[in-house]
Design a protein around this motif. Structure first.
Motif, PDB file in Angstrom:
ATOM      1  N   HIS A 102       6.802  -0.787 -16.384  1.00  0.00           N
ATOM      2  CA  HIS A 102       5.246  -0.763 -16.764  1.00  0.00           C
ATOM      3  C   HIS A 102       4.535   0.637 -17.123  1.00  0.00           C
ATOM      4  N   GLY A 103       5.361   1.856 -16.840  1.00  0.00           N
ATOM      5  CA  GLY A 103       4.532   2.899 -17.015  1.00  0.00           C
ATOM      6  C   GLY A 103       4.282   3.725 -15.988  1.00  0.00           C
ATOM      7  N   ALA A 104       4.878   3.200 -14.774  1.00  0.00           N
ATOM      8  CA  ALA A 104       4.615   4.072 -13.446  1.00  0.00           C
ATOM      9  C   ALA A 104       3.311   4.643 -13.402  1.00  0.00           C
ATOM     10  N   HIS A 105       2.256   3.765 -13.577  1.00  0.00           N
ATOM     11  CA  HIS A 105       1.003   3.849 -13.228  1.00  0.00           C
ATOM     12  C   HIS A 105       0.688   4.519 -11.746  1.00  0.00           C
ATOM     13  N   GLU A 106      -0.202   5.292 -11.581  1.00  0.00           N
ATOM     14  CA  GLU A 106      -0.544   5.499 -10.098  1.00  0.00           C
ATOM     15  C   GLU A 106      -1.279   4.247  -9.464  1.00  0.00           C
ATOM     16  N   THR A 107      -1.956   3.597 -10.158  1.00  0.00           N
ATOM     17  CA  THR A 107      -2.574   2.228  -9.549  1.00  0.00           C
ATOM     18  C   THR A 107      -1.402   1.061  -9.257  1.00  0.00           C
ATOM     19  N   ILE A 108      -0.255   0.980 -10.000  1.00  0.00           N
ATOM     20  CA  ILE A 108       0.844   0.240  -9.532  1.00  0.00           C
ATOM     21  C   ILE A 108       1.520   0.741  -8.116  1.00  0.00           C
ATOM     22  N   ARG A 109       1.755   2.040  -8.128  1.00  0.00           N
ATOM     23  CA  ARG A 109       2.263   2.543  -6.831  1.00  0.00           C
ATOM     24  C   ARG A 109       1.337   2.254  -5.492  1.00  0.00           C
ATOM     25  N   LYS A 110       0.157   2.416  -5.896  1.00  0.00           N
ATOM     26  CA  LYS A 110      -0.830   2.245  -4.765  1.00  0.00           C
ATOM     27  C   LYS A 110      -0.917   0.820  -4.361  1.00  0.00           C
ATOM     28  N   ASN A 111      -0.982  -0.055  -5.455  1.00  0.00           N
ATOM     29  CA  ASN A 111      -0.652  -1.559  -5.108  1.00  0.00           C
ATOM     30  C   ASN A 111       0.454  -1.913  -4.406  1.00  0.00           C
ATOM     31  N   GLN A 112       1.644  -1.598  -4.864  1.00  0.00           N
ATOM     32  CA  GLN A 112       2.791  -1.842  -4.279  1.00  0.00           C
ATOM     33  C   GLN A 112       2.752  -1.354  -2.662  1.00  0.00           C
ATOM     34  N   ILE A 113       2.393  -0.250  -2.472  1.00  0.00           N
ATOM     35  CA  ILE A 113       2.147   0.255  -1.310  1.00  0.00           C
ATOM     36  C   ILE A 113       1.339  -0.597  -0.271  1.00  0.00           C
ATOM     37  N   ASP A 114       0.467  -0.906  -0.758  1.00  0.00           N
ATOM     38  CA  ASP A 114      -0.774  -1.719  -0.024  1.00  0.00           C
ATOM     39  C   ASP A 114       0.072  -3.343   0.118  1.00  0.00           C
ATOM     40  N   LEU A 115       0.610  -3.814  -0.975  1.00  0.00           N
ATOM     41  CA  LEU A 115       1.320  -5.050  -0.625  1.00  0.00           C
ATOM     42  C   LEU A 115       2.405  -4.940   0.313  1.00  0.00           C
ATOM     43  N   LEU A 116       3.204  -4.236   0.208  1.00  0.00           N
ATOM     44  CA  LEU A 116       4.306  -3.840   1.106  1.00  0.00           C
ATOM     45  C   LEU A 116       3.959  -4.023   2.788  1.00  0.00           C
ATOM     46  N   ARG A 117       2.731  -3.233   3.019  1.00  0.00           N
ATOM     47  CA  ARG A 117       2.236  -3.325   4.282  1.00  0.00           C
ATOM     48  C   ARG A 117       1.793  -4.872   4.455  1.00  0.00           C
ATOM     49  N   ILE A 118       0.834  -5.383   3.700  1.00  0.00           N
ATOM     50  CA  ILE A 118       0.280  -6.478   3.980  1.00  0.00           C
ATOM     51  C   ILE A 118       1.408  -7.846   4.205  1.00  0.00           C
ATOM     52  N   LEU A 119       2.498  -7.512   3.293  1.00  0.00           N
ATOM     53  CA  LEU A 119       3.313  -8.758   3.619  1.00  0.00           C
ATOM     54  C   LEU A 119       4.389  -8.270   4.380  1.00  0.00           C
TER      55      LEU A 119
END
Length: 299
Positions: A102-119
């Motif tokens: 999906h283009g390796a956007h910075e937003t996707i990486r930030k969302n990924q880090i946040d979700l890994l922490r939350i879950l």
């Protein structure tokens, strides 16, 4: 945002879905309820363009779900009901693959880090060694991190413990605040009740009803706990024609379906010491609605 019109799909001798028609407004969440085999997953596969309908159509953002299925993938995040991963990957390698697609956007990486922490998921572990709950978390992260405007989620909390289900509900509520449109099937009525404005009830491939959740709960069976002043009042209540369930001495639960005129006329003629309306769970409302339809009492 999402429009389904007379959608029909059959599988030889196996029933699929028949003449489904409904709409989901932009920025709202729609719950899809029904037992196993009712047609929920078939509907979702048609929405995702995995299958061609026999009749009818489904459109999202004006795009035909079959003819424009490649273009639709750019605006939809999908969580399937049955997750299948490349078991040789670690969780992080799988997320990196999805991100790269999906283009390796910075937003996707930030969302990924946040979700890994939350879950609370460690992505360094091999997927082969992950429990069902961990794999479900990985699927949720892969779907939500893309920040797509449309979420299609099939049994999204399957395998999650109650605490993680609560966390998932909070995540979905945040997605709604950000204007996402959500279509979600689930067996967990509490998460539909807390996240969705409207619900579709499906049985044997046919849509029984589309209801606002608040109206569904109001319209069906309601209960009231009551304590009356004495035996004379209790006997009057027993003779009233109301559906009563004795609790203790002069205490009863009253069950009312539909109009409440008889209830209020009766209460006006007796001494009431305590009166409390019970909260109707969506599950109870759904089951009553479902079984009433099976009996032919209405749809």
């Amino acid at each position: 945002m999402l429009e389904v019109s007379e959608l029909t799909k059959s599988y030889h001798k196996v029933r699929g879905v028949k003449d489904l028609s409904f709409q989901v407004e932009s920025g709202t969440a729609f719950g899809f309820l029904g037992p196993n085999g009712a047609g929920k997953t078939t509907t979702i596969r048609l929405l995702m363009g995995f299958m061609k309908p026999d009749l009818g159509s489904a459109r999202i953002w004006g795009l035909d779900c079959w003819q424009d299925r490649a273009e639709l993938k750019r605006i939809i995040s999908y969580l399937p009901g049955e997750l299948h991963f490349m078991e040789q990957f670690t969780g992080q390698e799988f997320l990196d693959l999805i991100e790269g697609m999906h283009g390796a956007h910075e937003t996707i990486r930030k969302n990924q880090i946040d979700l890994l922490r939350i879950l609370e998921l460690d992505p360094s572990q091999g997927i082969r060694k992950m429990s069902k709950g961990m794999k479900q978390k990985l699927g949720i992260i892969a779907a939500l991190m893309l920040d797509s405007p449309v979420l299609i989620l099939d049994e999204p909390t399957s395998g999650l413990d109650p605490l993680m289900r609560k966390t998932f509900i909070e995540l979905i509520l945040e997605e709604k605040k950000r204007g996402k449109t959500i279509f979600m099937s689930s067996h967990h009525f509490s998460e539909i009740e807390r996240t969705c404005e409207r619900v579709g009830i499906i049985r044997d491939g046919e849509l029984l009803a589309i209801q606002d959740i608040a109206l569904l709960k109001q319209k069906e069976r309601q209960t009231f706990d009551i304590e009356v002043g004495g035996e004379e009042d209790a006997e009057f209540l027993r003779q009233s024609g109301l559906t009563l369930y004795p609790l203790d001495h002069h205490k009863f639960t009253i069950q009312v379906e539909g109009e409440q005129e008889l209830l209020w006329k009766t209460l006006a003629q007796i001494q009431v010491k305590r009166f409390q309306q019970g909260s109707l769970e969506l599950e109870e409302a759904f089951m009553h609605y479902y079984h009433s339809s099976l009996r032919g009492d209405g749809t």
